[in-house]
Design an enzyme around this catalytic site. Structure first.
Site, PDB file in Angstrom:
ATOM      1  CG  ASN A 230      11.203  -0.956  -0.869  1.00 56.04           C
ATOM      2  OD1 ASN A 230      10.550  -0.620  -1.854  1.00 56.04           O
ATOM      3  ND2 ASN A 230      11.045  -2.129  -0.277  1.00 56.04           N
TER       4      ASN A 230
ATOM      5  CD  GLN B 114      14.323   2.720   1.498  1.00 54.39           C
ATOM      6  OE1 GLN B 114      13.382   2.021   1.850  1.00 54.39           O
ATOM      7  NE2 GLN B 114      15.457   2.759   2.177  1.00 54.39           N
TER       8      GLN B 114
ATOM      9  CG  HIS C 290      10.048   4.098   9.773  1.00 54.09           C
ATOM     10  ND1 HIS C 290       8.950   4.586   9.090  1.00 54.09           N
ATOM     11  CD2 HIS C 290      10.520   3.083   9.032  1.00 54.09           C
ATOM     12  CE1 HIS C 290       8.767   3.888   7.988  1.00 54.09           C
ATOM     13  NE2 HIS C 290       9.714   2.970   7.929  1.00 54.09           N
TER      14      HIS C 290
ATOM     15  CB  THR D 248      -6.579  13.833  18.975  1.00 59.42           C
ATOM     16  OG1 THR D 248      -7.940  14.144  19.263  1.00 59.42           O
ATOM     17  CG2 THR D 248      -5.662  14.824  19.667  1.00 59.42           C
TER      18      THR D 248
ATOM     19  CB  CYS E  38      10.401 -16.404   3.529  1.00 57.32           C
ATOM     20  SG  CYS E  38      10.210 -18.165   3.815  1.00 57.32           S
TER      21      CYS E  38
END
Length: 301
Positions: free
Chosen positions: A73, A101, A123, A159, A249
């Protein structure tokens, strides 16, 4: 998967994962160790992929599971999954791949890859957040992690959210016929961007010779000598471009990316890494403008 394999064969108490996995894999390693497994990390070569011969050196009949991602990724480097899975199966261990990815960005066929399990998510292909799928080969042992119902044949209680699954399926169905075409289009754009940027003496592809690397389309991974990621991100943001850092970071101090460190890239170089990503909706003129902006920020050598 590891516990399922161990239940079937008690001597299988070792798990191997690559050192370049996403945190969704790496953050589970303490749980495996707590459950009595030994965990070994296999490192990539300098170009960012796991060499089958390197994995073979770690394999043995005590291995329950090997988990190596389809494509990284951060760098976009595609792993030789078919060869890695085949090597794993010679010792009777299971092979899982995190394909999130790479899913529908490159052609993936579970039968051709020969994997026992593969994770994908909506996504990354424009589908709904928090919807995913797990492919399991027939008779692959799996010990459930969530209990409380008979859903999914006892593999995962709860569910199902049918609406997000239908949306996931719709996104996947719309993209599947165009994977090869979009890959070729985006590969050409990323090759041009790599060539333009790495012509600058301070800008380098993280995997070295990018032209020889099997990479995801639409992802360009570089580092800039003498500059850090946050400085680059802020300056690019001011110019209207959004990119991400190759380093995270933490607690106010910059730590180099574990992926780039595993590849043998030095700390100072890794702290200047950028991940530039785009999809089929990108305007090529915007990429050209981005390249000139970054070259200007990098300045004269």
């Amino acid at each position: 998967l590891a516990e399922g394999a161990r239940q079937r064969d008690r001597k299988r108490n070792r798990v191997i994962v690559s050192a370049i996995e996403h945190d969704s894999i790496l953050d589970n390693l303490p749980l495996l160790r707590a459950a009595g497994f030994t965990v070994d990390l296999v490192k990539p070569c300098r170009m960012g992929y796991i060499e089958p011969a390197t994995l073979v050196e770690l394999l043995g009949d005590d291995v329950a599971l090997v988990s190596i991602m389809v494509a990284n990724n951060e760098t976009g480097v595609v792993q030789p999954i078919r060869e890695l899975a085949a090597a794993t199966h010679t010792v009777g261990a299971l092979f899982h791949t995190d394909a999130i990815q790479g899913y529908l960005h490159i052609p993936l066929d579970v039968t051709e890859l020969g994997v026992d399990a593969m994770s994908v998510a909506a996504h990354k292909i424009g589908g709904p957040v928090a919807s995913g799928a797990l492919y399991l080969k027939s008779r692959t042992p799996l010990r459930p992690r969530i209990f409380g119902g008979g859903q999914e044949a006892g593999r995962r209680a709860g569910t199902q959210d049918l609406r997000t699954q239908l949306a996931f399926a719709a996104a996947a169905s719309s993209l599947t016929p165009h994977v090869a075409q979009e890959r070729a289009k985006l590969q050409a754009l990323s090759d041009k961007l790599y060539a333009t940027l790495t012509a600058h003496p301070r800008i380098h592809a993280t995997m070295g010779d990018y032209a020889q690397a099997d990479r995801l389309p639409g992802m360009v991974s570089i580092y800039v000598d003498g500059m850090d990621s946050e400085e680059l991100i802020v300056k690019l943001d001011a110019a209207g471009f959004e990119v991400s850092a190759g380093s995270a970071c933490s607690s106010g101090s910059m730590d180099p990316s574990h992926v780039l460190s595993a590849m043998g890239i030095g700390r100072e170089q890794a702290l200047g890494a950028l991940r530039i990503s785009f999809d089929d909706r990108v305007n090529p003129d915007d990429l050209d403008e981005f390249a000139q902006t970054l070259l200007s920020i990098a300045g004269a050598a």
